[in-house]
Design a protein around this motif. Structure first.
Motif, PDB file in Angstrom:
ATOM      1  N   HIS A   1      53.327  28.735  47.975  1.00 40.94           N
ATOM      2  CA  HIS A   1      52.966  29.205  46.643  1.00 40.94           C
ATOM      3  C   HIS A   1      54.021  30.149  46.075  1.00 40.94           C
ATOM      4  O   HIS A   1      54.766  30.793  46.822  1.00 40.94           O
ATOM      5  N   ASP A   2      54.038  30.243  44.738  1.00 43.44           N
ATOM      6  CA  ASP A   2      55.039  31.109  44.114  1.00 43.44           C
ATOM      7  C   ASP A   2      54.461  32.448  43.657  1.00 43.44           C
ATOM      8  O   ASP A   2      55.191  33.308  43.174  1.00 43.44           O
ATOM      9  N   THR A   3      53.166  32.631  43.778  1.00 44.66           N
ATOM     10  CA  THR A   3      52.540  33.857  43.297  1.00 44.66           C
ATOM     11  C   THR A   3      51.639  34.450  44.372  1.00 44.66           C
ATOM     12  O   THR A   3      50.870  33.727  45.006  1.00 44.66           O
ATOM     13  N   MET A   4      51.749  35.753  44.528  1.00 45.98           N
ATOM     14  CA  MET A   4      50.910  36.449  45.496  1.00 45.98           C
ATOM     15  C   MET A   4      50.286  37.673  44.843  1.00 45.98           C
ATOM     16  O   MET A   4      50.811  38.216  43.865  1.00 45.98           O
ATOM     17  N   TYR A   5      49.156  38.089  45.399  1.00 44.44           N
ATOM     18  CA  TYR A   5      48.360  39.145  44.783  1.00 44.44           C
ATOM     19  C   TYR A   5      47.862  40.121  45.843  1.00 44.44           C
ATOM     20  O   TYR A   5      47.674  39.749  47.005  1.00 44.44           O
ATOM     21  N   TRP A   6      47.563  41.328  45.382  1.00 41.65           N
ATOM     22  CA  TRP A   6      46.787  42.270  46.170  1.00 41.65           C
ATOM     23  C   TRP A   6      45.554  42.668  45.378  1.00 41.65           C
ATOM     24  O   TRP A   6      45.651  42.987  44.189  1.00 41.65           O
ATOM     25  N   TYR A   7      44.419  42.623  46.082  1.00 42.46           N
ATOM     26  CA  TYR A   7      43.152  43.032  45.501  1.00 42.46           C
ATOM     27  C   TYR A   7      42.558  44.145  46.355  1.00 42.46           C
ATOM     28  O   TYR A   7      42.763  44.196  47.564  1.00 42.46           O
ATOM     29  N   LYS A   8      41.738  44.974  45.698  1.00 42.06           N
ATOM     30  CA  LYS A   8      40.980  45.992  46.415  1.00 42.06           C
ATOM     31  C   LYS A   8      39.500  45.719  46.175  1.00 42.06           C
ATOM     32  O   LYS A   8      39.080  45.518  45.032  1.00 42.06           O
TER      33      LYS A   8
ATOM     34  N   ASP B   1      35.965  47.494  46.788  1.00 41.08           N
ATOM     35  CA  ASP B   1      35.397  48.776  47.199  1.00 41.08           C
ATOM     36  C   ASP B   1      34.002  48.600  47.803  1.00 41.08           C
ATOM     37  O   ASP B   1      33.535  47.476  47.983  1.00 41.08           O
ATOM     38  N   SER B   2      33.363  49.716  48.055  1.00 37.40           N
ATOM     39  CA  SER B   2      32.066  49.687  48.749  1.00 37.40           C
ATOM     40  C   SER B   2      30.983  48.999  47.914  1.00 37.40           C
ATOM     41  O   SER B   2      29.999  48.512  48.452  1.00 37.40           O
ATOM     42  N   LYS B   3      31.187  48.939  46.614  1.00 33.08           N
ATOM     43  CA  LYS B   3      30.227  48.249  45.747  1.00 33.08           C
ATOM     44  C   LYS B   3      30.567  46.778  45.612  1.00 33.08           C
ATOM     45  O   LYS B   3      29.993  46.073  44.787  1.00 33.08           O
ATOM     46  N   LYS B   4      31.524  46.320  46.392  1.00 34.85           N
ATOM     47  CA  LYS B   4      31.920  44.906  46.457  1.00 34.85           C
ATOM     48  C   LYS B   4      32.657  44.426  45.220  1.00 34.85           C
ATOM     49  O   LYS B   4      32.820  43.227  45.025  1.00 34.85           O
ATOM     50  N   PHE B   5      33.084  45.373  44.376  1.00 36.45           N
ATOM     51  CA  PHE B   5      33.801  44.987  43.177  1.00 36.45           C
ATOM     52  C   PHE B   5      35.243  44.677  43.535  1.00 36.45           C
ATOM     53  O   PHE B   5      35.963  45.529  44.044  1.00 36.45           O
ATOM     54  N   LEU B   6      35.688  43.448  43.263  1.00 39.98           N
ATOM     55  CA  LEU B   6      37.024  42.994  43.626  1.00 39.98           C
ATOM     56  C   LEU B   6      37.945  43.187  42.433  1.00 39.98           C
ATOM     57  O   LEU B   6      37.749  42.585  41.384  1.00 39.98           O
ATOM     58  N   LYS B   7      38.962  44.011  42.610  1.00 38.21           N
ATOM     59  CA  LYS B   7      39.826  44.333  41.476  1.00 38.21           C
ATOM     60  C   LYS B   7      41.289  44.056  41.811  1.00 38.21           C
ATOM     61  O   LYS B   7      41.768  44.473  42.863  1.00 38.21           O
ATOM     62  N   ILE B   8      41.967  43.361  40.892  1.00 38.31           N
ATOM     63  CA  ILE B   8      43.368  43.047  41.143  1.00 38.31           C
ATOM     64  C   ILE B   8      44.212  44.308  41.026  1.00 38.31           C
ATOM     65  O   ILE B   8      43.969  45.166  40.175  1.00 38.31           O
ATOM     66  N   MET B   9      45.177  44.442  41.925  1.00 46.97           N
ATOM     67  CA  MET B   9      46.086  45.584  41.897  1.00 46.97           C
ATOM     68  C   MET B   9      47.463  45.144  41.412  1.00 46.97           C
ATOM     69  O   MET B   9      48.050  45.729  40.518  1.00 46.97           O
ATOM     70  N   PHE B  10      47.990  44.118  42.062  1.00 51.09           N
ATOM     71  CA  PHE B  10      49.338  43.652  41.750  1.00 51.09           C
ATOM     72  C   PHE B  10      49.391  42.139  41.842  1.00 51.09           C
ATOM     73  O   PHE B  10      48.633  41.523  42.570  1.00 51.09           O
ATOM     74  N   SER B  11      50.361  41.586  41.108  1.00 51.06           N
ATOM     75  CA  SER B  11      50.648  40.174  41.238  1.00 51.06           C
ATOM     76  C   SER B  11      52.156  39.992  41.194  1.00 51.06           C
ATOM     77  O   SER B  11      52.828  40.587  40.345  1.00 51.06           O
TER      78      SER B  11
ATOM     79  N   CYS C   1      32.103  35.453  39.731  1.00 52.27           N
ATOM     80  CA  CYS C   1      32.586  34.806  38.519  1.00 52.27           C
ATOM     81  C   CYS C   1      34.008  35.316  38.254  1.00 52.27           C
ATOM     82  O   CYS C   1      34.278  36.508  38.424  1.00 52.27           O
ATOM     83  N   VAL C   2      34.916  34.438  37.867  1.00 47.11           N
ATOM     84  CA  VAL C   2      36.307  34.827  37.612  1.00 47.11           C
ATOM     85  C   VAL C   2      36.720  34.348  36.234  1.00 47.11           C
ATOM     86  O   VAL C   2      36.471  33.195  35.867  1.00 47.11           O
ATOM     87  N   VAL C   3      37.358  35.232  35.501  1.00 46.50           N
ATOM     88  CA  VAL C   3      37.769  34.930  34.128  1.00 46.50           C
ATOM     89  C   VAL C   3      39.241  35.285  33.982  1.00 46.50           C
ATOM     90  O   VAL C   3      39.683  36.334  34.468  1.00 46.50           O
ATOM     91  N   LYS C   4      39.986  34.427  33.323  1.00 47.43           N
ATOM     92  CA  LYS C   4      41.408  34.697  33.122  1.00 47.43           C
ATOM     93  C   LYS C   4      41.834  34.319  31.719  1.00 47.43           C
ATOM     94  O   LYS C   4      41.290  33.396  31.111  1.00 47.43           O
ATOM     95  N   GLY C   5      42.842  35.034  31.211  1.00 50.00           N
ATOM     96  CA  GLY C   5      43.401  34.730  29.900  1.00 50.00           C
ATOM     97  C   GLY C   5      44.389  33.584  29.965  1.00 50.00           C
ATOM     98  O   GLY C   5      44.493  32.892  30.981  1.00 50.00           O
ATOM     99  N   TYR C   6      45.158  33.422  28.915  1.00 46.66           N
ATOM    100  CA  TYR C   6      45.989  32.233  28.758  1.00 46.66           C
ATOM    101  C   TYR C   6      47.281  32.277  29.553  1.00 46.66           C
ATOM    102  O   TYR C   6      47.626  31.332  30.248  1.00 46.66           O
ATOM    103  N   SER C   7      48.010  33.371  29.500  1.00 44.95           N
ATOM    104  CA  SER C   7      49.339  33.397  30.113  1.00 44.95           C
ATOM    105  C   SER C   7      49.252  33.722  31.591  1.00 44.95           C
ATOM    106  O   SER C   7      48.237  34.209  32.087  1.00 44.95           O
ATOM    107  N   SER C   8      50.379  33.458  32.275  1.00 40.09           N
ATOM    108  CA  SER C   8      50.415  33.724  33.709  1.00 40.09           C
ATOM    109  C   SER C   8      50.324  35.215  33.994  1.00 40.09           C
ATOM    110  O   SER C   8      49.952  35.624  35.092  1.00 40.09           O
ATOM    111  N   ALA C   9      50.643  36.054  32.998  1.00 43.34           N
ATOM    112  CA  ALA C   9      50.553  37.499  33.199  1.00 43.34           C
ATOM    113  C   ALA C   9      49.207  38.064  32.771  1.00 43.34           C
ATOM    114  O   ALA C   9      48.993  39.270  32.825  1.00 43.34           O
TER     115      ALA C   9
END
Lengths: 117, 111
Positions: free
Chosen positions: A29-36, A38-48, B88-96
């Motif tokens: 793959h060409d894209t990688m991510y980090w997610y956090k 938390d204790s409330k199970k909320f998954l939040k993107i940090m970096f891509s 549930c996952v939602v994303k916008g249009y661009s890769s960013a």
């Protein structure tokens, strides 16, 4: 032959320490991510990262620094760990080609459970 | 208002029942929608994409309502193995564009 792997799986450390979590994907793959997550199970993107370049950098403290030595690796270094950093950190990867803007399936690693004491 | 909202549940239903839950999103420019499944202490895995015309995969049906800005997931003939958290996952249009996960709906199927 795990698709997305992370090390370590568990990390227990003291406040103020510096630690790193490693991530590797063998999916090409060409894209990688980090997610956090938390204790409330909320998954939040940090970096891509796309092809080793940062494309998403959400509002996270600058104590968190991602490093992508190549397309297959995205490591996360955390300085001066705080209690609030305790969470599960997931690495993920997907194939997002430059010309397409559709989101492709993300494959997640097994997670790293970080506990800061 | 949260960008992506889900009823946290838990939904506790008997085996064989039909269960449905929704996910609302606030950004009308959102383009891509998905349901992921996460088992306890495991990583999320893609369950299905959600297409404008709606789509079905076996016992699972996903639908998108752009006018009201929500997506739904319907599970028919539920199995014990369906017990999980559905994200549930939602994303916008661009890769960013931001990729936003809902906080998940917990589903528990009882025998």
């Amino acid at each position: 032959d795990t698709a997305v792997s992370q090390t370590p799986k568990y990390l227990v450390t003291q406040m103020g320490n510096d630690k790193s979590i490693k991530c590797e994907q063998n999916l090409g793959h060409d894209t990688m991510y980090w997610y956090k997550q938390d204790s409330k199970k909320f998954l939040k993107i940090m970096f891509s990262y796309n092809n080793k370049e940062l494309i998403i950098n959400e509002t996270v403290p600058n104590r968190f620094s991602p490093k992508s030595p190549d397309k297959a690796h995205l490591n996360l270094h955390i300085n001066s760990l705080e209690l609030g950093d305790s969470a599960v950190y997931f690495c993920a990867s997907s194939q997002v080609t430059a010309r397409e803007t559709t989101y492709n399936e993300q494959f997640f690693g097994p997670g790293t459970r970080l506990t800061v004491l | 208002r949260k960008e992506v909202e889900q009823d946290p549940g838990p939904f506790n239903v008997p085996e064989g029942a039909t269960v449905a839950f929704n996910c609302t999103y606030s950004n009308s420019a959102s383009q891509s929608f998905f349901w992921y499944r996460q088992d306890c202490r495991k990583e999320p895995k893609l369950l299905m994409s959600v297409y404008s015309s709606g789509n079905e995969d076996g016992r699972f049906t996903a639908q998108l309502n752009r006018a009201s800005q929500y997506i739904s997931l319907l599970i028919r003939d539920s199995k014990l193995s369906d017990s999980a958290t559905y994200l549930c996952v939602v994303k916008g249009y661009s890769s960013a564009s931001k990729i936003i996960f809902g906080s998940g709906t917990r589903l528990s199927i009882r025998p």
